[in-house]
Design an enzyme around this catalytic site. Structure first.
Site, short mmCIF file in Angstrom:
data_model
loop_
_atom_site.label_atom_id
_atom_site.label_comp_id
_atom_site.label_asym_id
_atom_site.label_seq_id
_atom_site.Cartn_x
_atom_site.Cartn_y
_atom_site.Cartn_z
CG LEU A 33 -6.64 1.62 1.00
CD1 LEU A 33 -7.31 1.42 2.36
CD2 LEU A 33 -7.31 2.97 0.52
CB THR A 78 0.46 9.55 -1.94
OG1 THR A 78 1.49 8.55 -1.90
CG2 THR A 78 -0.76 8.61 -2.33
CB THR A 94 -6.76 13.50 -0.14
OG1 THR A 94 -5.92 14.18 0.80
CG2 THR A 94 -7.03 14.17 -1.33
CE1 TYR A 142 -2.34 13.09 -2.95
CE2 TYR A 142 -2.81 14.27 -1.02
CZ TYR A 142 -3.04 12.92 -1.88
OH TYR A 142 -3.46 11.93 -1.32
N1 LIG Z 1 -0.99 8.45 2.52
C1 LIG Z 1 -2.08 9.21 3.04
O1 LIG Z 1 -1.75 9.94 4.36
C2 LIG Z 1 -3.51 9.62 2.45
C3 LIG Z 1 -4.16 10.72 3.05
C4 LIG Z 1 -5.44 11.03 2.30
C5 LIG Z 1 -5.88 10.30 1.29
N2 LIG Z 1 -4.91 9.35 0.65
C6 LIG Z 1 -5.58 8.68 -0.44
O2 LIG Z 1 -5.29 7.29 -0.14
C7 LIG Z 1 -5.06 6.55 -1.28
C8 LIG Z 1 -4.17 5.31 -0.81
O3 LIG Z 1 -2.89 6.11 -0.18
P1 LIG Z 1 -1.77 5.20 -0.04
O4 LIG Z 1 -1.19 5.89 1.06
O5 LIG Z 1 -2.08 3.85 0.22
O6 LIG Z 1 -0.80 5.34 -1.09
P2 LIG Z 1 0.37 4.76 -1.33
O7 LIG Z 1 0.94 3.90 -0.40
O8 LIG Z 1 1.32 5.68 -2.12
O9 LIG Z 1 0.19 3.77 -2.74
C9 LIG Z 1 -0.32 4.01 -4.09
C10 LIG Z 1 0.27 3.11 -5.02
O10 LIG Z 1 -0.32 3.40 -6.19
C11 LIG Z 1 0.48 3.33 -7.25
N3 LIG Z 1 0.69 4.20 -8.23
C12 LIG Z 1 1.31 5.10 -8.70
N4 LIG Z 1 0.98 5.48 -9.79
C13 LIG Z 1 0.42 4.41 -10.57
C14 LIG Z 1 -0.14 4.38 -11.72
N5 LIG Z 1 0.02 5.12 -12.73
N6 LIG Z 1 -0.96 3.17 -12.05
C15 LIG Z 1 -0.98 2.27 -10.92
N7 LIG Z 1 -0.83 2.31 -9.58
C16 LIG Z 1 0.03 3.49 -9.45
C17 LIG Z 1 1.91 3.57 -6.26
O11 LIG Z 1 3.16 2.89 -6.77
P3 LIG Z 1 4.60 3.50 -6.51
O12 LIG Z 1 4.77 3.76 -5.31
O13 LIG Z 1 5.33 2.83 -7.46
O14 LIG Z 1 4.26 4.89 -7.14
C18 LIG Z 1 1.46 2.70 -5.06
O15 LIG Z 1 2.07 1.37 -4.91
C19 LIG Z 1 -4.73 7.60 -2.38
O16 LIG Z 1 -5.78 7.76 -3.25
C20 LIG Z 1 -4.37 8.62 -1.65
O17 LIG Z 1 -4.64 9.91 -2.41
C21 LIG Z 1 -3.73 8.83 1.49
#
Ligand SMILES: NC(=O)c1ccc[n+]([C@@H]2O[C@H](COP(=O)([O-])OP(=O)(O)OC[C@H]3O[C@@H](n4cnc5c(N)ncnc54)[C@H](OP(=O)(O)O)[C@@H]3O)[C@@H](O)[C@H]2O)c1
Length: 299
Positions: A12, A74, A113, A137
């Site tokens: 995202l 995530t 989420t 989670y």
């Molecule tokens: N993916 C899904 O299907 C899904 C579904 C529902 C809701 N969401 C929500 O949508 C949002 C975005 O999800 P996404 O899929 O884009 O997640 P993502 O691809 O996993 O990206 C999250 C990013 O946050 C970074 N991160 C982790 N720990 C951190 C910290 N302590 N400080 C700063 N950055 C940190 C991660 O780095 P690393 O990769 O190095 O850990 C990664 O680059 C999240 O809030 C997630 O809970 C996602």
């Protein structure tokens, strides 16, 4: 205006950075408020949101007007085996951002989420439904929501689900890979939700960021909720892969964290306020696949 995106290397965060830098999305122009804005797109190496000191000093230096928190842990099964770490990233991190946002006068949009719900629903959840997470989670993300709402009035919580985008791994890319490698797919048919494109979510967040709205918003692509199996069928069909897609039960794919059976969301608060710009999931998927498959050809 100074914009901060945390977790900017993720699915995202990278899409949001992309449209804010360009000033436009494939879904339309961004609000005039973003014209000439400065975008600070950082990930954990530049700003670890779990450190209150680092967050406060970043805010003191850069004074962001608007903050999009896309950082999270995530990995749902990883959260189950290390809930303490998940709590630090998914609950304490957003709290640090909320405290700094209140202190420095920033507007905060925090992403959450569908896993905050118990997954036992029979109709799409609305924002006023009571959360009851069943996984680490979901519990840590719900704690993050509460911390944001308690620490920084005027913030937005944007709950999404089943997210996929151009950057990183996701279900769409996995299905394409497995279909090509194995010539057949077996996918669970007893979990239902809303596939959501990061393109649509990023655009909706930008619209919400430029508004004065606050509170909890469900932000998922529309259309009828579907099972992972039906989602996979559409992916391979639109990608022109003639492979059989067999439906199976969750019991055949046991995972450390129990997945919700039904976690569809309705974007009611968006409908009632700034409007819901999120497309039907099928339209969003078709558009994603068209561009993603084209990108693949050029690699
Ligand atoms: N993916 C899904 O299907 C899904 C579904 C529902 C809701 N969401 C929500 O949508 C949002 C975005 O999800 P996404 O899929 O884009 O997640 P993502 O691809 O996993 O990206 C999250 C990013 O946050 C970074 N991160 C982790 N720990 C951190 C910290 N302590 N400080 C700063 N950055 C940190 C991660 O780095 P690393 O990769 O190095 O850990 C990664 O680059 C999240 O809030 C997630 O809970 C996602």
């Amino acid at each position: 205006m100074v914009l901060l995106i945390t977790g900017a290397n993720g699915q995202l965060g990278s899409e949001l950075n992309n449209i804010l830098q360009r000033g436009a999305s494939e879904l339309g122009a961004l609000p005039a408020a973003y014209e000439g804005c400065e975008v600070l797109a950082v990930d954990v190496d530049e700003l670890d949101i779990t450190s209150p000191g680092a967050v406060d000093s970043f805010f003191s230096r850069h004074k962001p007007d608007l903050v999009f928190n896309c950082a999270a842990m995530t990995n749902v099964d990883g959260c189950e085996s290390d809930e303490e770490r998940a709590y630090r990233v998914n609950a304490l991190g957003p709290m640090n951002l909320a405290v700094a946002s209140r202190k420095h006068g920033s507007r905060l949009l925090h992403v959450s989420t569908d896993y905050v719900f118990d997954g036992l629903g029979t109709r799409p959840y609305v924002e006023t439904d009571e959360p009851a997470p069943n996984t680490a989670y979901g519990r840590t993300k719900l704690a993050g929501e509460k911390a944001v709402l308690d620490s920084c009035g005027g913030s937005c919580i944007c709950r999404t689900a089943w997210l996929y985008g151009y950057v990183g791994n996701n279900f769409v890319k996995t299905m394409l890979r497995l279909a090509r490698e194995n010539g057949r797919l077996k996918v669970v048919g007893d979990q239902v939700g809303n596939p959501t494109s990061a393109v649509d979510l990023a655009y909706q967040l930008a619209l919400l960021g430029a508004s004065r709205e606050s509170g909890i918003f469900h932000c998922t692509c529309g259309g009828d909720p579907v099972s992972w199996h039906a989602f996979a069928e559409r992916i391979v069909q639109r990608a022109g892969l003639a492979v059989p897609v067999e439906s199976c039960t969750s019991g055949e794919f046991p995972r450390p964290a129990k997945r919700p059976a039904y976690s569809a969301l309705e974007n009611r608060h968006l409908e009632e306020t700034i409007g819901n710009s999120m497309r039907d999931w099928k339209e969003a998927l078709d558009s994603f696949l068209e561009q993603y498959l084209e990108q693949e050809k050029n690699v």
